[in-house]
Write an enzyme that holds these catalytic residues in place. Structure first.
Site, PDB file in Angstrom:
ATOM      1  N   CYS A 190      11.266   2.722 -12.842  1.00 50.11           N
ATOM      2  CA  CYS A 190      13.445   2.800 -12.305  1.00 50.11           C
ATOM      3  C   CYS A 190      13.165   1.487 -12.957  1.00 50.11           C
ATOM      4  CB  CYS A 190      13.889   2.866 -10.693  1.00 50.11           C
ATOM      5  SG  CYS A 190      13.813   4.824 -10.324  1.00 50.11           S
TER       6      CYS A 190
ATOM      7  N   GLU B 220      17.011   6.082  -7.920  1.00 49.77           N
ATOM      8  CA  GLU B 220      17.818   5.721  -9.543  1.00 49.77           C
ATOM      9  C   GLU B 220      17.471   6.663 -10.178  1.00 49.77           C
ATOM     10  OE1 GLU B 220      15.469   5.111  -7.064  1.00 49.77           O
ATOM     11  OE2 GLU B 220      15.162   2.904  -7.376  1.00 49.77           O
TER      12      GLU B 220
ATOM     13  N   ASN C 224      16.333  11.120  -3.802  1.00 46.79           N
ATOM     14  CA  ASN C 224      15.276  10.255  -4.315  1.00 46.79           C
ATOM     15  C   ASN C 224      14.942  12.231  -3.626  1.00 46.79           C
ATOM     16  OD1 ASN C 224      15.324   9.768  -1.160  1.00 46.79           O
ATOM     17  ND2 ASN C 224      13.269   9.549  -1.657  1.00 46.79           N
TER      18      ASN C 224
ATOM     19  N   GLU D 114      12.169  14.587  -3.380  1.00 44.13           N
ATOM     20  CA  GLU D 114      10.653  14.526  -4.000  1.00 44.13           C
ATOM     21  C   GLU D 114       9.689  15.596  -4.320  1.00 44.13           C
ATOM     22  OE1 GLU D 114       8.988  13.013  -0.133  1.00 44.13           O
ATOM     23  OE2 GLU D 114       9.630  11.155  -0.848  1.00 44.13           O
TER      24      GLU D 114
HETATM   25  N1  THU Z   1      12.109   5.758  -3.818  1.00 38.61           N
HETATM   26  C1  THU Z   1      12.868   5.735  -4.606  1.00 38.61           C
HETATM   27  O1  THU Z   1      13.618   6.599  -4.885  1.00 38.61           O
HETATM   28  N2  THU Z   1      14.124   4.275  -5.375  1.00 38.61           N
HETATM   29  C2  THU Z   1      13.293   3.642  -5.128  1.00 38.61           C
HETATM   30  O2  THU Z   1      13.735   2.111  -5.468  1.00 38.61           O
HETATM   31  C3  THU Z   1      11.936   3.437  -4.604  1.00 38.61           C
HETATM   32  C4  THU Z   1      11.040   4.390  -4.147  1.00 38.61           C
HETATM   33  C5  THU Z   1      11.474   6.713  -3.583  1.00 38.61           C
HETATM   34  C6  THU Z   1      10.724   7.622  -3.897  1.00 38.61           C
HETATM   35  C7  THU Z   1       9.922   8.487  -3.230  1.00 38.61           C
HETATM   36  O3  THU Z   1      10.506   9.923  -2.767  1.00 38.61           O
HETATM   37  C8  THU Z   1       9.439   7.259  -2.193  1.00 38.61           C
HETATM   38  O4  THU Z   1      11.048   6.328  -1.863  1.00 38.61           O
HETATM   39  C9  THU Z   1       8.486   6.275  -1.686  1.00 38.61           C
HETATM   40  O5  THU Z   1       8.471   6.214  -2.779  1.00 38.61           O
END
Ligand code: THU
Length: 132
Positions: free
Chosen positions: A89, A55, A42, A44
Site C-alpha cells: 500500500c 488503502e 479491506n 479479503e
Molecule cells: N489491511 C488493510 O486493509 N490495511 C492495512 O493497512 C493493513 C492490513 C488488511 C488486510 C487484511 O484484510 C487484514 O487487514 C489483515 O492483514
C-alpha cells in the site's frame, strides 16, 4: 473536508470491510485535491494473497473515477496502536504521490509524510531503461 470529517468517513467505510478470515476491519478515506473523498475497506479472499487492503481499494475507486491527485489519506482500525500500512500500500500511495498519511485508532492520530513511510520510493526505477 477537514481532518475530523475524513476520519469519520474512514470509520464509516470500515463497517463495510469484508474480512471473514482475519476479522480485522480497516477503513481508508482518501481526500482528492478537488475536494472529493474516495473510501475503501479491506476485501479479503479465501485465497489469502488476493486480499485487497483498504488503502488500495480507495486508490482504485479514485482512479476509476478519473481522479489522480490527492491531499491525504486517513487509515483507521480498532487497534492498540494506530495501524501501519503494508509495504504494498505504501508503494501504491507513492505511485500517486499521496503526500500525507494519517494513521488513526480510537484514541490517537499519527501524521506522516509519504517520504517518512517509504523513503526513496521510486528513485532510479526505470531510469535508463533503454540499457544505455
Ligand atoms: N489491511 C488493510 O486493509 N490495511 C492495512 O493497512 C493493513 C492490513 C488488511 C488486510 C487484511 O484484510 C487484514 O487487514 C489483515 O492483514
Amino acid at each position: 473536508m477537514n481532518l475530523d470529517e475524513l476520519v469519520e468517513a474512514a470509520w464509516g467505510v470500515r463497517d463495510r470491510a469484508y474480512a471473514p478470515y482475519s476479522k480485522f476491519h480497516v477503513g481508508a478515506a482518501l481526500l482528492a485535491k478537488d475536494g472529493r473523498v474516495f473510501c475503501g475497506c479491506n476485501v479479503e479472499n479465501l485465497s489469502f494473497g488476493l486480499t485487497n487492503c483498504a488503502e488500495r481499494v480507495a486508490v482504485g475507486a479514485a482512479v476509476a473515477a478519473g481522479v489522480r491527485e490527492f491531499e491525504r489519506v486517513v487509515v483507521v482500525a480498532d487497534t492498540t496502536v494506530p495501524i501501519s500500512p503494508c509495504g504494498a500500500c505504501r508503494q501504491v500511495l507513492a505511485e500517486f504521490g499521496v503526500p500525507e498519511i494519517v494513521l488513526v485508532n480510537r484514541v490517537e492520530r499519527l501524521v506522516f509524510r509519504l517520504e517518512e513511510l517509504l523513503p526513496r520510493a521510486s528513485a532510479g526505477i526505470l531510469d535508463s531503461a533503454d540499457g544505455k
